[in-house]
Design a protein around this motif. Sequence first.
Motif, short mmCIF file in Angstrom:
data_model
loop_
_atom_site.label_atom_id
_atom_site.label_comp_id
_atom_site.label_asym_id
_atom_site.label_seq_id
_atom_site.Cartn_x
_atom_site.Cartn_y
_atom_site.Cartn_z
N THR A 71 0.90 -1.06 -0.07
CA THR A 71 0.00 0.04 -0.06
C THR A 71 0.81 1.32 -0.09
O THR A 71 2.11 1.22 0.25
CB THR A 71 -0.94 0.14 1.15
OG1 THR A 71 -0.03 0.13 2.28
CG2 THR A 71 -1.77 -1.25 1.41
N ASN A 72 0.38 2.43 -0.18
CA ASN A 72 1.11 3.60 0.03
C ASN A 72 1.85 3.80 1.38
O ASN A 72 2.71 4.28 1.19
CB ASN A 72 0.10 4.83 -0.56
CG ASN A 72 -0.36 4.76 -1.97
OD1 ASN A 72 0.56 4.20 -2.68
ND2 ASN A 72 -1.44 5.36 -2.26
N GLU A 73 0.81 3.40 2.14
CA GLU A 73 1.42 3.45 3.51
C GLU A 73 2.52 2.68 3.83
O GLU A 73 3.74 3.10 4.50
CB GLU A 73 0.48 3.37 4.77
CG GLU A 73 -0.79 4.33 4.57
CD GLU A 73 -1.77 4.22 3.65
OE1 GLU A 73 -1.70 2.85 2.78
OE2 GLU A 73 -2.46 5.15 3.14
N ASP A 74 2.57 1.40 3.36
CA ASP A 74 3.60 0.27 3.44
C ASP A 74 5.06 1.03 2.75
O ASP A 74 6.10 0.82 3.19
CB ASP A 74 3.42 -0.81 2.74
CG ASP A 74 2.10 -1.64 3.46
OD1 ASP A 74 2.02 -1.35 4.71
OD2 ASP A 74 1.50 -2.33 2.96
N LEU A 75 4.86 1.66 1.70
CA LEU A 75 5.91 2.18 0.85
C LEU A 75 6.71 3.10 1.32
O LEU A 75 7.81 3.32 1.63
CB LEU A 75 5.30 2.46 -0.61
CG LEU A 75 6.56 3.17 -1.60
CD1 LEU A 75 7.37 1.97 -1.89
CD2 LEU A 75 5.78 3.80 -2.89
N LYS A 115 6.78 3.73 4.43
CA LYS A 115 7.60 3.16 5.71
C LYS A 115 8.87 2.71 5.15
O LYS A 115 9.94 2.93 5.93
CB LYS A 115 6.84 2.19 6.54
CG LYS A 115 5.61 2.52 7.20
CD LYS A 115 4.88 1.25 7.81
CE LYS A 115 3.58 1.80 8.58
NZ LYS A 115 3.02 0.43 9.14
N LEU A 116 8.90 1.88 4.09
CA LEU A 116 10.12 1.50 3.75
C LEU A 116 11.21 2.68 2.87
O LEU A 116 12.04 2.32 2.94
CB LEU A 116 9.78 0.38 2.36
CG LEU A 116 9.03 -0.85 2.76
CD1 LEU A 116 8.54 -1.76 1.71
CD2 LEU A 116 9.88 -1.52 3.83
N LYS A 117 10.59 3.60 2.43
CA LYS A 117 11.15 4.75 2.10
C LYS A 117 12.06 5.47 3.06
O LYS A 117 13.20 5.99 2.85
CB LYS A 117 10.30 5.89 1.23
CG LYS A 117 10.06 5.49 -0.04
CD LYS A 117 9.07 6.48 -0.69
CE LYS A 117 8.80 6.22 -2.25
NZ LYS A 117 8.18 7.61 -2.76
N ASN A 118 11.36 5.43 4.38
CA ASN A 118 11.79 6.27 5.56
C ASN A 118 12.41 5.25 6.61
O ASN A 118 12.49 5.54 7.79
CB ASN A 118 10.98 7.28 5.90
CG ASN A 118 10.58 8.24 5.01
OD1 ASN A 118 11.49 9.04 4.54
ND2 ASN A 118 9.13 8.13 4.57
N VAL A 119 12.68 3.92 6.21
CA VAL A 119 13.20 2.83 7.02
C VAL A 119 14.09 3.28 7.83
O VAL A 119 15.34 3.89 7.49
CB VAL A 119 13.46 1.75 6.42
CG1 VAL A 119 14.54 1.78 5.66
CG2 VAL A 119 13.76 0.53 7.52
N ASP A 120 14.03 3.12 9.45
CA ASP A 120 14.97 3.91 10.42
C ASP A 120 15.56 2.50 11.16
O ASP A 120 15.04 2.44 12.27
CB ASP A 120 14.23 5.05 11.13
CG ASP A 120 15.52 5.50 12.09
OD1 ASP A 120 16.72 5.33 11.91
OD2 ASP A 120 14.95 6.30 12.83
N GLU A 121 16.01 1.78 10.57
CA GLU A 121 16.41 0.57 11.24
C GLU A 121 18.14 0.28 10.79
O GLU A 121 18.31 0.16 9.75
CB GLU A 121 15.47 -0.58 10.97
CG GLU A 121 15.98 -2.02 11.71
CD GLU A 121 15.68 -2.00 12.92
OE1 GLU A 121 16.38 -2.99 13.63
OE2 GLU A 121 15.05 -1.28 13.54
N GLU A 122 18.86 -0.18 11.97
CA GLU A 122 20.40 -0.47 11.62
C GLU A 122 20.34 -1.72 10.82
O GLU A 122 19.70 -2.59 11.00
CB GLU A 122 20.95 -0.75 12.92
CG GLU A 122 22.40 -1.03 12.81
CD GLU A 122 22.79 -0.88 14.17
OE1 GLU A 122 24.47 -1.63 14.17
OE2 GLU A 122 22.37 -0.97 15.10
N GLY A 123 21.02 -1.57 9.88
CA GLY A 123 21.27 -2.69 8.84
C GLY A 123 20.34 -2.47 7.61
O GLY A 123 20.66 -3.38 6.62
#
Length: 211
Positions: free
Chosen positions: A26-30, A32-40
């Motif tokens: 979904t647009n919301e999922d995308l 989140k992935l565009k702005n992923v803030d997780e080490e690695g």
Amino acid sequence: LGSEGNLVGPKPQDCHQIMIKHPILTNEDLAKLKNVDEEGFKTVTLPILFPAGGDGSALESSLTELFTAAEKAVDSGANILLLSDRGTNKAQAAIPALLAVSGLHQYLTRKRKRKNLSLILESAEPCEVHHFALLIGYGVSAINPYLAYTTVEDLINTGAIADMSLEDALAHYVKASVKGIIKVLSKMGISTIQSYQGAQIFEALDRKSVV
């Protein structure tokens, strides 16, 4: 989503990946992935556009630039590459989604860097099950069909779809798409979408041979 480890010598850290329930984002999922803030994890967006018009050389050179930019991003630590055709206009046309995905998949495979990343597609082109199945079969991990979502929203706003909220309509579209993909896989004897990804098991048949 993310880097894959050595399949013949697995390590605990190889499990450090982002899990998604299915390949239709979904647009919301995308977002989140565009702005992923997780080490690695590091997401880089690459445009799949080329100058409109001409004799075709612009498309070829734009593909070459895409491959080079993708390899550079991977070398700099990116492990999620987002291919996006947003920004099309009279001067900029979209590289066909399947051409961009399959070409980059093959290029990174030849460079022995394909296992270091996941490919995500943000495109107005795919909208039906066969489109999604082809894209997954040629290497993409997840797809955001944003124009299809906009079309559903327009159908709601114009009253073509009645007695249903936008959220429910979009959920039905995603659910139907995922079920369709699984149906395609089951006909080929493949039990999981992950096993189907990048398998490249399609064949082109002309109408005479089918008849």
